[in-house]
Scaffold this active site. Structure first.
Site, PDB file in Angstrom:
ATOM      1  N   ILE A 157     -54.700  25.360  47.843  1.00 33.97           N
ATOM      2  CA  ILE A 157     -54.493  25.187  49.282  1.00 33.97           C
ATOM      3  C   ILE A 157     -55.377  26.095  50.122  1.00 33.97           C
ATOM      4  O   ILE A 157     -55.511  25.896  51.324  1.00 33.97           O
ATOM      5  CB  ILE A 157     -53.011  25.394  49.661  1.00 33.97           C
ATOM      6  CG1 ILE A 157     -52.525  26.795  49.277  1.00 33.97           C
ATOM      7  CG2 ILE A 157     -52.134  24.331  49.023  1.00 33.97           C
ATOM      8  CD1 ILE A 157     -51.112  27.089  49.732  1.00 33.97           C
ATOM      9  N   HIS A 158     -55.985  27.118  49.500  1.00 33.93           N
ATOM     10  CA  HIS A 158     -56.911  27.986  50.225  1.00 33.93           C
ATOM     11  C   HIS A 158     -58.360  27.714  49.846  1.00 33.93           C
ATOM     12  O   HIS A 158     -59.247  28.495  50.175  1.00 33.93           O
ATOM     13  CB  HIS A 158     -56.603  29.458  49.948  1.00 33.93           C
ATOM     14  CG  HIS A 158     -55.185  29.828  50.191  1.00 33.93           C
ATOM     15  ND1 HIS A 158     -54.284  30.057  49.174  1.00 33.93           N
ATOM     16  CD2 HIS A 158     -54.494  29.993  51.346  1.00 33.93           C
ATOM     17  CE1 HIS A 158     -53.106  30.365  49.688  1.00 33.93           C
ATOM     18  NE2 HIS A 158     -53.196  30.316  51.001  1.00 33.93           N
ATOM     19  N   GLY A 159     -58.582  26.627  49.117  1.00 32.96           N
ATOM     20  CA  GLY A 159     -59.934  26.292  48.693  1.00 32.96           C
ATOM     21  C   GLY A 159     -60.294  26.798  47.318  1.00 32.96           C
ATOM     22  O   GLY A 159     -61.468  26.786  46.939  1.00 32.96           O
ATOM     23  N   GLU A 160     -59.295  27.227  46.530  1.00 32.28           N
ATOM     24  CA  GLU A 160     -59.582  27.682  45.172  1.00 32.28           C
ATOM     25  C   GLU A 160     -60.150  26.517  44.344  1.00 32.28           C
ATOM     26  O   GLU A 160     -59.758  25.371  44.516  1.00 32.28           O
ATOM     27  CB  GLU A 160     -58.306  28.214  44.505  1.00 32.28           C
ATOM     28  CG  GLU A 160     -57.698  29.427  45.175  1.00 32.28           C
ATOM     29  CD  GLU A 160     -56.661  29.096  46.233  1.00 32.28           C
ATOM     30  OE1 GLU A 160     -55.897  29.989  46.639  1.00 32.28           O
ATOM     31  OE2 GLU A 160     -56.615  27.920  46.658  1.00 32.28           O
TER      32      GLU A 160
END
Length: 272
Positions: A157-160
């Site tokens: 959800i944070h771009g991982e």
């Protein structure tokens, strides 16, 4: 996400940090002081390093004041690590929080509530896909780069980083790629009964989420897995990210009853 689950039959408090930033230890501890009734408190949140560090410091602050605080980390994101305990927590937070809160509302002690949350987490698996990046309100800039017309399966959800990035495909094809990761991880097997969450990441239309849900159910039917109940909508978002995630929780008799227990919050209402 979290503030929307404070209410009757759900969480007693939520600690809110800055956008995409862990809250500092002091507000975490202040939340404990605000709700503690003398029987202890349970911290529940997704497994991210900053959160773990700051909430653990709050546990120590509470202990110094004689307040017992236990912690359950949600680790439902199947692709984030081969080791279950090291995984990220994503939309599976919803199921774990709901189960623990219902157990607490029944009057169970802290150890029982923690055990219910741990069991819910053990039986929950999630995986998602991102079609665009979220925009940070403070800067107006996107969190990461993803080209128009591309998607990344398994992205956090944070771009991982996820499994693979490529051209956008039809919804059924995307679900067909995600579901094997989820089904094989627990694994889910014929005769199981599950709760399904198809979660929007903030910018995907509700119609698209229902198209995804339709395919998820057909796959489960083909595997001989029953659907006890389902949740479709924006439950754990990442600002305005276009994308979705699929979460399955394997149910037993107690988990089923706790998940069905009534609650009344801004983000979730379940009636008797």
């Amino acid at each position: 996400m979290f503030i929307g689950y404070v209410g009757e039959g759900f969480a007693d408090a939520a600690v809110v940090g800055n956008i995409n930033t862990s809250p500092s230890p002091e507000p975490c501890y202040n939340a404990v002081k605000a709700v503690d009734s003398g029987k202890g408190c349970l911290f529940m949140y997704g497994n991210y390093a900053g959160d773990v560090m700051n909430f653990d410091m709050a546990v120590e602050m509470a202990a110094a004041d004689g307040i017992r605080v236990e912690t359950v980390l949600v680790t439902d994101d199947v692709y984030s690590s081969s080791q279950f305990a090291r995984r990220r927590g994503v939309a599976g937070d919803f199921f774990v929080f709901k189960v623990a809160a219902a157990k607490a509302a029944m009057g169970a002690g802290l150890d029982e509530v923690k055990a219910a949350a741990e069991r819910a987490n053990r039986y929950t698996r999630s995986m998602g896909v991102a079609l665009s990046a979220a925009t940070l309100p403070a800067t107006g800039k996107i969190m990461f780069e993803i080209a128009d017309g591309d998607m990344e399966i398994g992205m956090g959800i944070h771009g991982e980083p996820g499994v693979k990035r490529g051209s956008l495909e039809a919804a059924d094809r995307v679900v067909d790629q995600i579901m094997p990761f989820i089904l094989q991880d627990l694994p889910f097997v014929k005769g199981d009964e599950v709760s399904v969450l198809v979660n929007g990441l903030g910018g995907l239309p509700l119609m698209d989420l229902h198209i995804v849900y339709r395919r998820v159910v057909r796959i489960l039917q083909g595997e001989g897995i029953g659907v006890h109940n389902s949740f479709v909508g924006n439950y754990a978002t990442s600002m305005d990210m276009v994308g979705m995630s699929i979460t399955l929780m394997k149910l037993d008799k107690e988990l089923k009853s706790l998940l069905d227990a009534p609650c009344d919050t801004p983000y979730c209402v379940i009636r008797d």
